[in-house]
Design a protein around this motif. Structure first.
Motif, mmCIF file in Angstrom:
data_model
loop_
_atom_site.group_PDB
_atom_site.id
_atom_site.type_symbol
_atom_site.label_atom_id
_atom_site.label_comp_id
_atom_site.label_asym_id
_atom_site.label_seq_id
_atom_site.Cartn_x
_atom_site.Cartn_y
_atom_site.Cartn_z
ATOM 1 N N GLU A 111 3.881 -6.777 11.527
ATOM 2 C CA GLU A 111 4.986 -6.335 12.388
ATOM 3 C C GLU A 111 5.605 -5.050 11.837
ATOM 4 O OE1 GLU A 111 9.539 -7.720 13.434
ATOM 5 O OE2 GLU A 111 8.095 -9.243 12.814
ATOM 6 N N LEU A 112 5.810 -5.007 10.528
ATOM 7 C CA LEU A 112 6.371 -3.808 9.892
ATOM 8 C C LEU A 112 5.419 -2.624 10.017
ATOM 9 C CD1 LEU A 112 7.769 -5.527 6.687
ATOM 10 C CD2 LEU A 112 9.152 -4.482 8.486
ATOM 11 N N ILE A 113 4.128 -2.879 9.841
ATOM 12 C CA ILE A 113 3.126 -1.824 9.953
ATOM 13 C C ILE A 113 3.125 -1.234 11.354
ATOM 14 C CG2 ILE A 113 0.621 -1.420 10.007
ATOM 15 C CD1 ILE A 113 0.524 -3.497 7.634
ATOM 16 N N ALA A 117 3.935 2.488 12.285
ATOM 17 C CA ALA A 117 2.807 3.194 12.905
ATOM 18 C C ALA A 117 1.767 3.698 11.907
ATOM 19 C CB ALA A 117 3.334 4.349 13.767
ATOM 20 N N PHE A 118 1.205 2.776 11.116
ATOM 21 C CA PHE A 118 0.067 3.192 10.301
ATOM 22 C C PHE A 118 -1.047 2.145 10.263
ATOM 23 C CE2 PHE A 118 2.611 0.934 7.196
ATOM 24 C CZ PHE A 118 1.753 0.471 6.201
ATOM 25 N N ALA A 119 -1.175 1.374 11.349
ATOM 26 C CA ALA A 119 -2.217 0.351 11.423
ATOM 27 C C ALA A 119 -3.621 0.948 11.342
ATOM 28 C CB ALA A 119 -2.070 -0.453 12.716
ATOM 29 N N ASP A 120 -3.803 2.199 11.775
ATOM 30 C CA ASP A 120 -5.120 2.834 11.747
ATOM 31 C C ASP A 120 -5.599 3.136 10.329
ATOM 32 O OD1 ASP A 120 -5.124 2.754 14.475
ATOM 33 O OD2 ASP A 120 -4.577 4.857 14.751
ATOM 34 N N HIS A 121 -4.712 3.002 9.342
ATOM 35 C CA HIS A 121 -5.066 3.368 7.965
ATOM 36 C C HIS A 121 -5.226 2.156 7.047
ATOM 37 C CE1 HIS A 121 -4.229 7.552 8.952
ATOM 38 N NE2 HIS A 121 -3.077 7.167 9.470
ATOM 39 N N LEU A 122 -5.299 0.973 7.611
ATOM 40 C CA LEU A 122 -5.283 -0.237 6.792
ATOM 41 C C LEU A 122 -6.520 -0.417 5.928
ATOM 42 C CD1 LEU A 122 -3.723 -3.065 9.006
ATOM 43 C CD2 LEU A 122 -2.748 -1.929 7.005
ATOM 44 N N PRO A 125 -9.156 3.769 1.481
ATOM 45 C CA PRO A 125 -8.539 3.760 0.145
ATOM 46 C C PRO A 125 -7.208 4.516 0.127
ATOM 47 C CG PRO A 125 -10.871 4.308 0.005
ATOM 48 C CD PRO A 125 -10.509 4.344 1.460
ATOM 49 N N VAL A 126 -6.288 4.007 -0.643
ATOM 50 C CA VAL A 126 -4.977 4.643 -0.755
ATOM 51 C C VAL A 126 -5.093 6.096 -1.214
ATOM 52 C CG1 VAL A 126 -2.895 4.631 -2.210
ATOM 53 C CG2 VAL A 126 -3.601 2.551 -1.037
ATOM 54 N N LYS A 127 -6.107 6.405 -2.016
ATOM 55 C CA LYS A 127 -6.230 7.758 -2.576
ATOM 56 C C LYS A 127 -6.386 8.831 -1.512
ATOM 57 C CE LYS A 127 -11.202 7.263 -3.432
ATOM 58 N NZ LYS A 127 -12.238 7.190 -4.505
ATOM 59 N N VAL A 128 -6.824 8.468 -0.296
ATOM 60 C CA VAL A 128 -6.997 9.475 0.751
ATOM 61 C C VAL A 128 -5.809 9.534 1.707
ATOM 62 C CG1 VAL A 128 -9.491 9.168 0.626
ATOM 63 C CG2 VAL A 128 -8.209 7.968 2.403
ATOM 64 N N LEU A 129 -4.818 8.679 1.508
ATOM 65 C CA LEU A 129 -3.664 8.644 2.404
ATOM 66 C C LEU A 129 -2.693 9.773 2.106
ATOM 67 C CD1 LEU A 129 -2.854 4.814 2.442
ATOM 68 C CD2 LEU A 129 -4.215 6.112 4.104
ATOM 69 N N SER A 130 -1.967 10.203 3.121
ATOM 70 C CA SER A 130 -0.907 11.192 2.927
ATOM 71 C C SER A 130 0.252 10.576 2.160
ATOM 72 C CB SER A 130 -0.406 11.692 4.281
ATOM 73 O OG SER A 130 0.274 10.654 4.973
ATOM 74 N N GLY A 131 1.116 11.424 1.634
ATOM 75 C CA GLY A 131 2.286 10.930 0.919
ATOM 76 C C GLY A 131 3.186 10.084 1.795
ATOM 77 N N GLY A 132 3.337 10.487 3.067
ATOM 78 C CA GLY A 132 4.181 9.726 3.972
ATOM 79 C C GLY A 132 3.623 8.340 4.252
ATOM 80 N N THR A 133 2.291 8.236 4.402
ATOM 81 C CA THR A 133 1.684 6.929 4.662
ATOM 82 C C THR A 133 1.756 6.039 3.430
ATOM 83 O OG1 THR A 133 0.179 7.936 6.275
ATOM 84 C CG2 THR A 133 -0.410 5.760 5.455
ATOM 85 N N LEU A 165 13.578 7.359 12.073
ATOM 86 C CA LEU A 165 14.391 6.549 12.984
ATOM 87 C C LEU A 165 13.940 5.089 12.971
ATOM 88 C CD1 LEU A 165 14.710 8.955 16.055
ATOM 89 C CD2 LEU A 165 16.400 8.512 14.255
ATOM 90 N N ALA A 166 12.622 4.868 12.862
ATOM 91 C CA ALA A 166 12.105 3.495 12.799
ATOM 92 C C ALA A 166 12.612 2.791 11.550
ATOM 93 C CB ALA A 166 10.583 3.505 12.828
ATOM 94 N N PHE A 167 12.712 3.546 10.441
ATOM 95 C CA PHE A 167 13.255 2.951 9.219
ATOM 96 C C PHE A 167 14.678 2.450 9.444
ATOM 97 C CE2 PHE A 167 16.224 3.715 5.742
ATOM 98 C CZ PHE A 167 15.789 2.758 4.830
#
Length: 213
Positions: A111-113, A117-122, A125-133, A165-167
């Motif tokens: 629900e939080l994900i 809005a980052f379900a597409d990145h589940l 690997p974390v190493k390729v994610l942006s800082g915001g994600t 705003l979602a936060f």
């Protein structure tokens, strides 16, 4: 430091006479605060005023030189810099924390994900994610077990406007459900979203009530 259940009715978190120095540099000198259940409270102050140090002490991650902390209920801490394993995916992090929190399912996490809005990145690997994600994942890990008290150190760094705003929608939902949130903020326009503000300075700590809606 002592951490014990709260004895004051309606008090979720309190600290008394907190002192902390690193060598000769005094960071906190006699900090007192009381946060009531269901409040969303901001911690503000100039760089070096001790905001992150205070949250680490409140969470039990750092021991003060003097003082006591009292917590009523479960507590979670979301640090400023995500503490993640670069080799693991976000979903693998969720599974690890599910075991740690002994959660029967991951419904709340998903629900939080969706809200952030980052379900597409589940499953990357974390190493390729942006800082915001990465910061989104960091926040989900702190909130997925619905703690009574959550301490957030600049939790929306790297967020775009919609995620920011979602936060605050999540923070408002926590307040409505009786959850307590303490958040470090540098943004002046956050003030209207807060019930109280803790102002850290070199001379004193000032807590202003009724800052929020």
């Amino acid at each position: 430091m002592t951490v014990s259940p709260s004895t004051a009715t309606g008090t979720a978190l309190s600290a008394r006479d907190i002192h902390k120095a690193f060598g000769r540099r005094v960071v906190l000198a006699g900090v007192d605060l009381t946060v009531r259940s269901g409040q969303t409270v901001g911690v503000v102050g100039e760089n070096g005023a001790g905001k992150t140090t205070l949250l680490r002490i409140l969470s039990g991650d750092l021991r003060p030189d003097q003082g006591t902390v009292t917590v009523d209920g479960t507590l979670s801490h979301c640090p400023q810099h995500p503490v993640l394993n670069n080799a693991l995916t976000p979903f693998q992090h969720l599974r690890l924390f599910q075991e740690a929190f002994r959660l029967p399912h991951l419904d709340r996490a998903h629900e939080l994900i969706d809200r952030l809005a980052f379900a597409d990145h589940l499953h990357v690997p974390v190493k390729v994610l942006s800082g915001g994600t990465r910061q989104k994942l960091n926040l989900v890990l702190a909130l997925m077990h619905d703690p009574d008290v959550v301490l957030l150190d600049e939790p929306y760094q790297g967020f775009d406007w919609q995620t920011y705003l979602a936060f605050w929608d999540l923070a408002a939902a926590r307040r409505a459900a009786g959850g307590t949130t303490v958040v470090i903020s540098h943004l002046a326009h956050d003030i209207d979203r807060l019930d109280a503000v803790i102002q850290l300075g070199h001379e004193a700590t000032v807590m202003t009530e009724g800052a929020g809606r």
